[in-house]
Design an enzyme around this catalytic site. Structure first.
Site, mmCIF file in Angstrom:
data_model
loop_
_atom_site.group_PDB
_atom_site.id
_atom_site.type_symbol
_atom_site.label_atom_id
_atom_site.label_comp_id
_atom_site.label_asym_id
_atom_site.label_seq_id
_atom_site.Cartn_x
_atom_site.Cartn_y
_atom_site.Cartn_z
ATOM 1 N N ASP A 100 0.861 -1.196 0.000
ATOM 2 C CA ASP A 100 0.000 0.000 0.000
ATOM 3 C C ASP A 100 0.891 1.237 0.000
ATOM 4 O O ASP A 100 2.097 1.149 0.271
ATOM 5 C CB ASP A 100 -0.936 0.024 1.222
ATOM 6 C CG ASP A 100 -0.178 0.082 2.550
ATOM 7 O OD1 ASP A 100 0.853 -0.614 2.675
ATOM 8 O OD2 ASP A 100 -0.605 0.827 3.452
ATOM 9 N N GLU A 166 0.083 -1.104 5.812
ATOM 10 C CA GLU A 166 1.158 -0.570 6.659
ATOM 11 C C GLU A 166 1.010 0.927 6.871
ATOM 12 O O GLU A 166 1.229 1.442 7.956
ATOM 13 C CB GLU A 166 2.531 -0.869 6.033
ATOM 14 C CG GLU A 166 3.685 -0.723 7.020
ATOM 15 C CD GLU A 166 4.306 0.656 7.076
ATOM 16 O OE1 GLU A 166 5.134 0.899 7.959
ATOM 17 O OE2 GLU A 166 3.963 1.523 6.255
#
Ligand SMILES: C[C@H](N)C(=O)N[C@@H](Cc1c[nH]cn1)C(=O)O
Ligand SMILES: [Zn+2]
Ligand SMILES: [Zn+2]
Length: 475
Positions: A100, A166
């Site tokens: 991400d 994350e």
């Protein structure tokens, strides 16, 4: 001659192929904090699964649960687990990374479309996620592929764990790690994470410490709808006024945190730690060049590093609901949410940080005498991490860097946070090495984020040399 020369040659030959692949995945806007982008994050997870399977890895997608975001209940992006090789005679390395990215809009000030990888005249690949963390995550795939193409046997069993949350607190991942510790991750000898940056631009480093992060929201709710400031200004308690007042009480202009008791848990500096700063290649002048302005608070390099690595900091990030577009709109926003985070360090206690921060905000709000409603809450938090760089895992990393770059890497700590690091260390009872690929001036989270082609290609070589060194190490 280096026994991996064939591998290095293959990496050089396939350079353009690796760049094209990075270009393909930078174009997937896998922004984890946005509900609209959730399908893109999922698509990115599937891309990794498909590519690793094509190389011969066994993979599995784990759904870590659901999340409430922007008034919707969303599935969290899958955790991509993989196994590449399963030879009981070999050591087993687990690599972690995240697919991400932080949000990015052209109008934030990017020179080019953030989701289109552009190579500039300095041989830099500019695009969101190039360095944080798509380049390094892709690097592991390219490295394993290059071994195969060079006709070399991959020297360790590789397991991987790539997450898509994350940048939003690694929600759900800790449970996955605990659940899989004795299953998918069984037999792991050491862990390696490539999700941080060199201290400078020339010399590589290995990292043995991270700060934690505790992220807070302050919500101030006033009237039921936005108001005309000419009609209502001077007659109502304004949410923005309350919020700005509160936010101004969190930190002073030199970065000193104003929350009573916040420094109580900070570990004292030891003599050994003082020595660790000696000989590091870090200059204020380089940092100022990267920052483009002379905005450093401290007068000595060592103090700057200490405030980055081993002292807490508090940053104000933004105000949701505030008017921020160009133009002069005369509005009184009805509800605003102030966002800030505290970077925590050894031995601060996360629960205590949350408690004293929310208590302080409630007390300060009471002093304002406002009739608006205020709530202060911690949105997510991740722990700090501190390890020993003397472990054979670090020795293997250092040897690999020396083979590729011809220099001993610096040993550094990092001001950013990778919340899951300590979970791997504790749940798998393994040493964790942070082996960065990117350079100090990459601009992760900022506009024009980039990864140097050199860092990418040499980084892929380092990954290959590192697994070779691990296979020979006495773990
Ligand atoms: C160091 C790593 N590449 C990173 O950027 N981590 C983030 C983690 C985070 C936690 N909440 C939001 N993001 C960071 O340090 O900000
Ligand atoms: Zn990252
Ligand atoms: Zn990041």
């Amino acid at each position: 001659m280096d026994s991996l020369s064939k591998y290095y040659e293959t990496v050089e030959q396939d350079k353009q192929h690796y760049i094209d692949r990075l270009s393909e995945i930078v174009a997937i806007p896998s922004v984890s904090c946005s509900a609209d982008h959730r399908p893109d994050v999922v698509r990115m997870g599937h891309w990794l699964k498909d590519q690793w399977e094509a190389l011969g890895a066994e993979t599995k997608l784990v759904n870590p649960g659901t999340q409430e975001l922007e008034g919707k209940t969303l599935d969290l992006p899958p955790v991509v687990l993989g196994k590449y090789g399963n030879d009981p005679a070999k050591k087993t390395l687990l690599v972690y990374g995240h697919y991400d990215v932080q949000p990015a809009l052209k109008e934030d000030g990017w020179s080019t479309d953030p989701f289109k990888l552009v190579i500039n005249d300095k041989e830099q690949m500019v695009g969101r996620g190039s360095t944080d963390d798509k380049g390094p995550v892709l690097g592991w795939l390219c490295s394993a592929e290059a071994y195969k193409k060079a006709g070399l046997e991959y020297p360790v069993n590789l397991k991987f764990c790539f997450e898509g949350m994350e940048e939003s607190g690694s929600e759900g991942l800790e449970e996955v790690i605990r659940d899989e510790a004795d299953k998918w991750f069984k037999g792991t000898d050491v862990v390696c994470i490539s999700d941080n940056y060199w201290l400078g631009k020339e010399k590589p480093c290995l990292t043995y410490g991270l700060r934690g992060v505790s992220y807070f929201y302050i919500t101030v709710q006033g009237p039921g709808a936005d108001l005309h400031s000419g009609v209502f200004g001077g007659t109502v308690h304004e949410p923005m006024t309350d919020l700005v007042n509160l936010m101004s009480k969190l930190v002073d202009v030199k970065g000193k945190i104003l929350i009573p008791g916040i420094y109580d848990g900070v570990a004292p500096v030891t003599d050994e730690e003082h020595q660790a700063y000696e000989g590091l290649e870090f200059k204020h002048s380089d940092m100022e060049d990267d920052l483009k302005h002379k905005v450093i608070v401290h007068d000595e390099e060592k103090k700057t590093l200490m405030h980055r690595w081993r002292m807490p900091s508090l940053s104000l990030h933004g105000i949701e609901g505030a008017f921020y577009n160009p133009g002069a709109k005369t509005v009184i926003p009805a509800r605003v949410i102030g966002k800030f985070s505290i970077r925590t360090v050894p031995n601060m206690d996360r629960a205590e940080v949350a408690r004293i921060t929310c208590k302080y905000l409630n007390e300060e709000f009471a002093k304002l005498g406002s009739k608006n409603k205020m709530t202060a809450e911690m949105a997510h938090d991740g722990p700090w991490w501190y390890s020993s760089p003397k472990h054979p895992n670090f020795v293997a990393g250092a040897k690999a860097m020396e083979r590729v770059f011809g220099v001993q890497p610096d040993l550094t700590r990092e001001g950013g946070s990778i919340p899951i690091t300590i979970s791997f260390q504790e749940a798998l009872n393994c040493n964790v090495l942070l082996l960065p690929m990117g350079s100090a001036d990459d601009g992760a989270h900022s506009i024009n984020e980039k990864l140097n082609i050199r860092n990418f290609i040499e980084g892929i070589k380092v990954f290959g040399a590192y697994v070779d060194e691990l296979s020979k190490a006495d773990l």
